[in-house]
Design an enzyme around this catalytic site. Structure first.
Site, PDB file in Angstrom:
ATOM      1  N   PRO A   1       0.797  -1.226   0.000  1.00 54.14           N
ATOM      2  CA  PRO A   1       0.000   0.000   0.000  1.00 54.14           C
ATOM      3  C   PRO A   1       0.829   1.275   0.000  1.00 54.14           C
ATOM      4  CG  PRO A   1      -0.876  -1.553   1.586  1.00 54.14           C
ATOM      5  CD  PRO A   1       0.393  -2.155   1.064  1.00 54.14           C
ATOM      6  N   ASN A   2       0.369   2.228  -0.767  1.00 51.36           N
ATOM      7  CA  ASN A   2       0.892   3.596  -0.818  1.00 51.36           C
ATOM      8  C   ASN A   2       2.227   3.738  -1.531  1.00 51.36           C
ATOM      9  OD1 ASN A   2      -1.286   4.811   0.658  1.00 51.36           O
ATOM     10  ND2 ASN A   2      -0.471   3.832   2.486  1.00 51.36           N
TER      11      ASN A   2
ATOM     12  N   ARG B   1       5.602  12.457  -2.177  1.00 54.46           N
ATOM     13  CA  ARG B   1       5.586  12.969  -0.807  1.00 54.46           C
ATOM     14  C   ARG B   1       6.714  12.327  -0.027  1.00 54.46           C
ATOM     15  NH1 ARG B   1       0.537  12.542   2.475  1.00 54.46           N
ATOM     16  NH2 ARG B   1       1.795  13.988   3.675  1.00 54.46           N
TER      17      ARG B   1
ATOM     18  N   TYR C   1      11.835   8.746   1.663  1.00 57.75           N
ATOM     19  CA  TYR C   1      11.778   7.736   0.604  1.00 57.75           C
ATOM     20  C   TYR C   1      12.454   8.147  -0.696  1.00 57.75           C
ATOM     21  CZ  TYR C   1       8.251   5.782   3.739  1.00 57.75           C
ATOM     22  OH  TYR C   1       7.607   5.269   4.829  1.00 57.75           O
TER      23      TYR C   1
ATOM     24  N   ASN D   1       8.286  -5.499  -1.000  1.00 52.54           N
ATOM     25  CA  ASN D   1       8.221  -4.350  -0.093  1.00 52.54           C
ATOM     26  C   ASN D   1       6.759  -4.234   0.308  1.00 52.54           C
ATOM     27  OD1 ASN D   1       8.060  -1.990   1.297  1.00 52.54           O
ATOM     28  ND2 ASN D   1       9.401  -0.834  -0.073  1.00 52.54           N
TER      29      ASN D   1
ATOM     30  N   ALA E   1       3.279  -0.737   4.792  1.00 54.30           N
ATOM     31  CA  ALA E   1       2.900  -0.866   6.205  1.00 54.30           C
ATOM     32  C   ALA E   1       2.382  -2.261   6.552  1.00 54.30           C
ATOM     33  CB  ALA E   1       1.860   0.188   6.556  1.00 54.30           C
TER      34      ALA E   1
ATOM     35  N   HIS F   1       4.155  -4.736   8.983  1.00 52.36           N
ATOM     36  CA  HIS F   1       4.130  -4.722  10.435  1.00 52.36           C
ATOM     37  C   HIS F   1       2.944  -5.477  11.048  1.00 52.36           C
ATOM     38  CE1 HIS F   1       7.288  -1.898   9.610  1.00 52.36           C
ATOM     39  NE2 HIS F   1       6.451  -1.092   8.978  1.00 52.36           N
TER      40      HIS F   1
ATOM     41  N   ASP G   1       1.643 -15.774   5.850  1.00 53.82           N
ATOM     42  CA  ASP G   1       1.282 -17.164   5.552  1.00 53.82           C
ATOM     43  C   ASP G   1       1.423 -17.477   4.063  1.00 53.82           C
ATOM     44  OD1 ASP G   1       0.772 -17.695   8.190  1.00 53.82           O
ATOM     45  OD2 ASP G   1      -1.415 -17.573   8.023  1.00 53.82           O
TER      46      ASP G   1
ATOM     47  N   GLU H   1      12.799  -9.556   1.572  1.00 51.32           N
ATOM     48  CA  GLU H   1      12.020  -8.427   2.112  1.00 51.32           C
ATOM     49  C   GLU H   1      12.831  -7.154   1.865  1.00 51.32           C
ATOM     50  OE1 GLU H   1      11.050  -8.874   6.255  1.00 51.32           O
ATOM     51  OE2 GLU H   1      10.462  -6.759   6.454  1.00 51.32           O
TER      52      GLU H   1
ATOM     53  N   HIS I   1      13.001  -2.810   1.946  1.00 52.19           N
ATOM     54  CA  HIS I   1      12.492  -1.510   2.399  1.00 52.19           C
ATOM     55  C   HIS I   1      13.424  -0.410   1.929  1.00 52.19           C
ATOM     56  CE1 HIS I   1       9.585  -3.475   4.973  1.00 52.19           C
ATOM     57  NE2 HIS I   1      10.561  -4.282   5.376  1.00 52.19           N
TER      58      HIS I   1
ATOM     59  N   SER J   1      13.490   2.622   3.429  1.00 52.75           N
ATOM     60  CA  SER J   1      14.001   3.187   4.676  1.00 52.75           C
ATOM     61  C   SER J   1      14.473   2.055   5.578  1.00 52.75           C
ATOM     62  CB  SER J   1      12.899   3.998   5.368  1.00 52.75           C
ATOM     63  OG  SER J   1      11.859   3.137   5.800  1.00 52.75           O
TER      64      SER J   1
ATOM     65  N   ARG K   1      13.073   4.004  12.929  1.00 50.54           N
ATOM     66  CA  ARG K   1      11.912   4.894  12.881  1.00 50.54           C
ATOM     67  C   ARG K   1      10.988   4.611  14.077  1.00 50.54           C
ATOM     68  NH1 ARG K   1       9.639   4.713   6.928  1.00 50.54           N
ATOM     69  NH2 ARG K   1       8.512   6.532   7.744  1.00 50.54           N
TER      70      ARG K   1
ATOM     71  N   ARG L   1       7.103   0.412  13.742  1.00 48.44           N
ATOM     72  CA  ARG L   1       7.724  -0.121  12.524  1.00 48.44           C
ATOM     73  C   ARG L   1       8.836  -1.118  12.838  1.00 48.44           C
ATOM     74  NH1 ARG L   1       5.971   3.391   8.257  1.00 48.44           N
ATOM     75  NH2 ARG L   1       5.583   5.490   9.047  1.00 48.44           N
TER      76      ARG L   1
HETATM   77  O1  CA2 Z   1      10.836   1.835   3.932  1.00 42.82           O
HETATM   78  C1  CA2 Z   1       9.991   1.203   3.293  1.00 42.82           C
HETATM   79  O2  CA2 Z   1      10.171   0.807   2.148  1.00 42.82           O
HETATM   80  C2  CA2 Z   1       8.623   0.930   3.947  1.00 42.82           C
HETATM   81  O3  CA2 Z   1       8.227  -0.381   3.588  1.00 42.82           O
HETATM   82  C3  CA2 Z   1       7.683   1.959   3.374  1.00 42.82           C
HETATM   83  C4  CA2 Z   1       6.291   1.897   3.986  1.00 42.82           C
HETATM   84  C5  CA2 Z   1       6.371   1.919   5.508  1.00 42.82           C
HETATM   85  O4  CA2 Z   1       5.065   1.763   6.082  1.00 42.82           O
HETATM   86  C6  CA2 Z   1       7.291   0.849   6.052  1.00 42.82           C
HETATM   87  O5  CA2 Z   1       7.357   0.985   7.458  1.00 42.82           O
HETATM   88  C7  CA2 Z   1       8.676   0.994   5.468  1.00 42.82           C
HETATM   89  C8  CA2 Z   1       5.451   3.078   3.529  1.00 42.82           C
HETATM   90  C9  CA2 Z   1       5.213   3.111   2.058  1.00 42.82           C
HETATM   91  C10 CA2 Z   1       4.404   4.336   1.729  1.00 42.82           C
HETATM   92  O6  CA2 Z   1       5.241   5.237   1.028  1.00 42.82           O
HETATM   93  C11 CA2 Z   1       4.838   6.523   0.855  1.00 42.82           C
HETATM   94  C12 CA2 Z   1       5.552   7.253  -0.076  1.00 42.82           C
HETATM   95  C13 CA2 Z   1       5.238   8.567  -0.293  1.00 42.82           C
HETATM   96  C14 CA2 Z   1       4.190   9.154   0.403  1.00 42.82           C
HETATM   97  C15 CA2 Z   1       3.483   8.439   1.330  1.00 42.82           C
HETATM   98  C16 CA2 Z   1       3.803   7.117   1.554  1.00 42.82           C
END
Ligand code: CA2
Length: 191
Positions: A48-49, A56, A61, A112, A115, A118, A125, A136, A138, A140, A145, A149
Site C-alpha cells: 500500500p501507498n 511525498r 523515501y 516491499n 505498512a 508490520h 502465511d 524483504e 524496504h 528506509s 523509525r 515499525r
Molecule cells: O521503507 C519502506 O520501504 C517501507 O516499507 C515503506 C512503507 C512503511 O510503512 C514501512 O514501514 C517501510 C510506507 C510506504 C508508503 O510510502 C509513501 C511514499 C510517499 C508518500 C506516502 C507514503
C-alpha cells in the site's frame, strides 16, 4: 485458440501503479523468442501507498518513483538472465493472491509490503507457502523509525532483508536473488 476465446490467463497489466488483473512483466531476456524456454521470473511485490513514491516524504523515501525503482531492478535482473514482474496493490488480498499465483511460476519474490510489513499475517502465511527465496525490501530502515515499525511479520518467512539503502535496494535485491539462485547455493536454509 479461436479468436473470440479469452486467453487462459488474462493479459497482465498494472495501471497507474495498481493491480488491475495481474502482474506486469517488465523485463525479458533480449534474445528471448517464442520458441525459447521461459525465462526465470522474479516477482516484485509492492504494498500500500508505494505508488505515491516521488510525490511525498522525499526526505524519507527519496524522489524516485516506484516505476524508477522497478526499472532499476529490471535492468539488474536482466544482467542475470531474469525477468521482472511487478504487482503493486493497496489491497492485502490482492497481494496474497499475487503470491499464490507466483507459486510454481516465479523463481523468487522480492516484497516491499509497505505498512503491511508490520501486521499482515495473511501475507506472512502466503509467503511461507512459496517455495523459492523471499527477499524483504524496504527503502528506509524501519528499525530506526517509530516503534510500531520495528516489528516485521514478514521477516520470519523471508530469506533475507534489505533495508535502508533507498532505491539502491532494488538493485541489491535483484543481485541477492541471482546470488541465492546460483547453482550450489541453498536459497532457504529452513527448507
Ligand atoms: O521503507 C519502506 O520501504 C517501507 O516499507 C515503506 C512503507 C512503511 O510503512 C514501512 O514501514 C517501510 C510506507 C510506504 C508508503 O510510502 C509513501 C511514499 C510517499 C508518500 C506516502 C507514503
Amino acid at each position: 485458440m479461436a479468436p473470440h476465446e479469452p486467453p487462459a490467463r488474462p493479459e497482465l497489466t498494472v495501471v497507474a501503479g495498481s493491480l488491475e488483473s495481474g502482474p506486469e512483466r517488465v523485463g525479458r531476456r533480449p534474445d528471448e523468442g517464442p520458441e525459447d524456454l521461459p525465462v526465470a521470473v522474479v516477482l516484485f511485490l509492492s504494498g500500500p501507498n508505494l505508488s505515491l513514491l516521488g510525490q511525498r516524504q522525499p526526505e524519507i523515501y527519496g524522489r524516485d518513483t516506484l516505476a524508477d525503482h522497478i526499472a532499476t531492478a529490471t535492468a539488474a535482473a536482466a544482467e542475470h538472465g531474469m525477468a521482472v514482474e511487478h504487482v503493486q496493490s493497496d489491497y492485502e488480498g490482492a497481494l496474497v493472491e499475487a503470491v499464490h499465483e507466483a507459486r510454481g511460476r516465479a523463481v523468487a519474490i522480492v516484497v516491499n509490503p509497505g505498512a503491511l510489513t508490520h501486521y499482515s499475517w495473511s501475507l506472512h502465511d502466503a509467503l511461507a507457502a512459496f517455495d523459492g527465496p523471499v527477499v524483504e525490501l524496504h527503502l528506509s530502515q524501519p528499525r530506526r523509525r517509530e516503534a510500531w515499525r520495528h516489528q516485521s511479520v514478514v521477516t520470519p518467512v523471508a530469506t533475507g532483508v534489505i533495508a535502508g539503502f533507498g532505491g539502491e535496494g532494488y538493485r541489491l535485491a535483484a543481485e541477492a536473488v541471482a546470488a541465492l539462485l546460483r547453482p550450489g547455493r541453498h536459497a532457504r536454509s529452513d527448507r
